[in-house]
Design a protein around this motif. Structure first.
Motif, PDB file in Angstrom:
ATOM      1  N   ILE A  98       8.908 -48.802 -19.270  1.00 40.93           N
ATOM      2  CA  ILE A  98      10.227 -48.454 -18.732  1.00 40.93           C
ATOM      3  C   ILE A  98      11.007 -49.729 -18.426  1.00 40.93           C
ATOM      4  O   ILE A  98      12.219 -49.797 -18.676  1.00 40.93           O
ATOM      5  N   SER A  99      10.337 -50.741 -17.941  1.00 34.63           N
ATOM      6  CA  SER A  99      10.990 -52.019 -17.667  1.00 34.63           C
ATOM      7  C   SER A  99      11.550 -52.624 -18.949  1.00 34.63           C
ATOM      8  O   SER A  99      12.687 -53.124 -18.966  1.00 34.63           O
ATOM      9  N   ILE A 100      10.797 -52.579 -20.017  1.00 37.69           N
ATOM     10  CA  ILE A 100      11.264 -53.108 -21.300  1.00 37.69           C
ATOM     11  C   ILE A 100      12.466 -52.318 -21.808  1.00 37.69           C
ATOM     12  O   ILE A 100      13.463 -52.893 -22.255  1.00 37.69           O
ATOM     13  N   VAL A 101      12.406 -50.997 -21.721  1.00 38.13           N
ATOM     14  CA  VAL A 101      13.523 -50.168 -22.171  1.00 38.13           C
ATOM     15  C   VAL A 101      14.769 -50.448 -21.334  1.00 38.13           C
ATOM     16  O   VAL A 101      15.883 -50.500 -21.862  1.00 38.13           O
ATOM     17  N   GLY A 102      14.606 -50.669 -20.030  1.00 38.21           N
ATOM     18  CA  GLY A 102      15.735 -51.004 -19.173  1.00 38.21           C
ATOM     19  C   GLY A 102      16.386 -52.310 -19.592  1.00 38.21           C
ATOM     20  O   GLY A 102      17.617 -52.427 -19.637  1.00 38.21           O
ATOM     21  N   LYS A 103      15.574 -53.307 -19.913  1.00 39.12           N
ATOM     22  CA  LYS A 103      16.110 -54.597 -20.353  1.00 39.12           C
ATOM     23  C   LYS A 103      16.847 -54.463 -21.680  1.00 39.12           C
ATOM     24  O   LYS A 103      17.921 -55.061 -21.880  1.00 39.12           O
ATOM     25  N   ILE A 104      16.288 -53.706 -22.589  1.00 43.69           N
ATOM     26  CA  ILE A 104      16.949 -53.489 -23.879  1.00 43.69           C
ATOM     27  C   ILE A 104      18.266 -52.746 -23.670  1.00 43.69           C
ATOM     28  O   ILE A 104      19.285 -53.075 -24.301  1.00 43.69           O
ATOM     29  N   SER A 105      18.277 -51.768 -22.782  1.00 40.81           N
ATOM     30  CA  SER A 105      19.501 -51.020 -22.495  1.00 40.81           C
ATOM     31  C   SER A 105      20.589 -51.932 -21.929  1.00 40.81           C
ATOM     32  O   SER A 105      21.754 -51.834 -22.316  1.00 40.81           O
ATOM     33  N   MET A 106      20.198 -52.831 -21.031  1.00 38.62           N
ATOM     34  CA  MET A 106      21.184 -53.763 -20.479  1.00 38.62           C
ATOM     35  C   MET A 106      21.719 -54.697 -21.562  1.00 38.62           C
ATOM     36  O   MET A 106      22.900 -55.022 -21.583  1.00 38.62           O
ATOM     37  N   MET A 107      20.849 -55.104 -22.470  1.00 41.76           N
ATOM     38  CA  MET A 107      21.288 -55.967 -23.559  1.00 41.76           C
ATOM     39  C   MET A 107      22.276 -55.231 -24.463  1.00 41.76           C
ATOM     40  O   MET A 107      23.311 -55.790 -24.863  1.00 41.76           O
ATOM     41  N   LEU A 108      22.006 -53.979 -24.763  1.00 36.24           N
ATOM     42  CA  LEU A 108      22.902 -53.194 -25.605  1.00 36.24           C
ATOM     43  C   LEU A 108      24.266 -52.994 -24.948  1.00 36.24           C
ATOM     44  O   LEU A 108      25.300 -53.071 -25.609  1.00 36.24           O
ATOM     45  N   VAL A 109      24.260 -52.742 -23.643  1.00 34.01           N
ATOM     46  CA  VAL A 109      25.511 -52.538 -22.913  1.00 34.01           C
ATOM     47  C   VAL A 109      26.339 -53.825 -22.895  1.00 34.01           C
ATOM     48  O   VAL A 109      27.566 -53.786 -22.897  1.00 34.01           O
ATOM     49  N   SER A 110      25.667 -54.975 -22.888  1.00 34.25           N
ATOM     50  CA  SER A 110      26.379 -56.253 -22.765  1.00 34.25           C
ATOM     51  C   SER A 110      26.919 -56.782 -24.088  1.00 34.25           C
ATOM     52  O   SER A 110      27.610 -57.808 -24.098  1.00 34.25           O
TER      53      SER A 110
END
Length: 126
Positions: A98-110
């Motif tokens: 879940i931590s990895i998916v959260g980081k990827i999600s933040m990268m996509l949003v940015s």
């Protein structure tokens, strides 16, 4: 803040007592308290968003950039909340994913911010 501290301490004791009866009860108490704390903090989050909107109008930044910042903050808080619950429940592997998916999600949003930055750099180099 005193209310939050007291609620945290009460939750710890209730979790220990309920967990000694059955582990699932302790986890249920923990999740319930975490949700209660989350609901309680929504008013604080609303005040933060209001202040950010005030900064936005005072500084003259584009609305899109602050929206991206708020999305990233939301993703970070939600990810941390769920990761903590998973770890407390003994599911470290799920918490890591879940931590990895959260980081990827933040990268996509940015990406729009990164795109604007690269475009600005490209214009400066021409």
């Amino acid at each position: 803040m005193v209310k939050i501290a007291v609620l945290g301490l009460v939750t710890i004791f209730l979790t220990m007592i309920a967990g000694s009866v059955k582990r699932e009860y302790g986890i249920a108490v923990m999740i319930g308290a975490a949700l209660l704390l989350g609901v309680y903090s929504i008013s604080s989050i609303e005040m933060v968003v209001t202040r950010i909107r005030e900064f936005e109008s005072a500084i003259g930044l584009e609305k899109e950039y602050l929206d991206i910042l708020l999305r990233m903050l939301g993703i970070a808080y939600l990810t941390q909340f769920v990761v903590s619950l998973c770890r407390d429940a003994g599911n470290g592997a799920v918490a890591g994913q879940i931590s990895i998916v959260g980081k990827i999600s933040m990268m996509l949003v940015s990406f729009p911010v990164l795109e604007a930055l690269l475009k600005t750099l490209g214009d400066m180099l021409k």
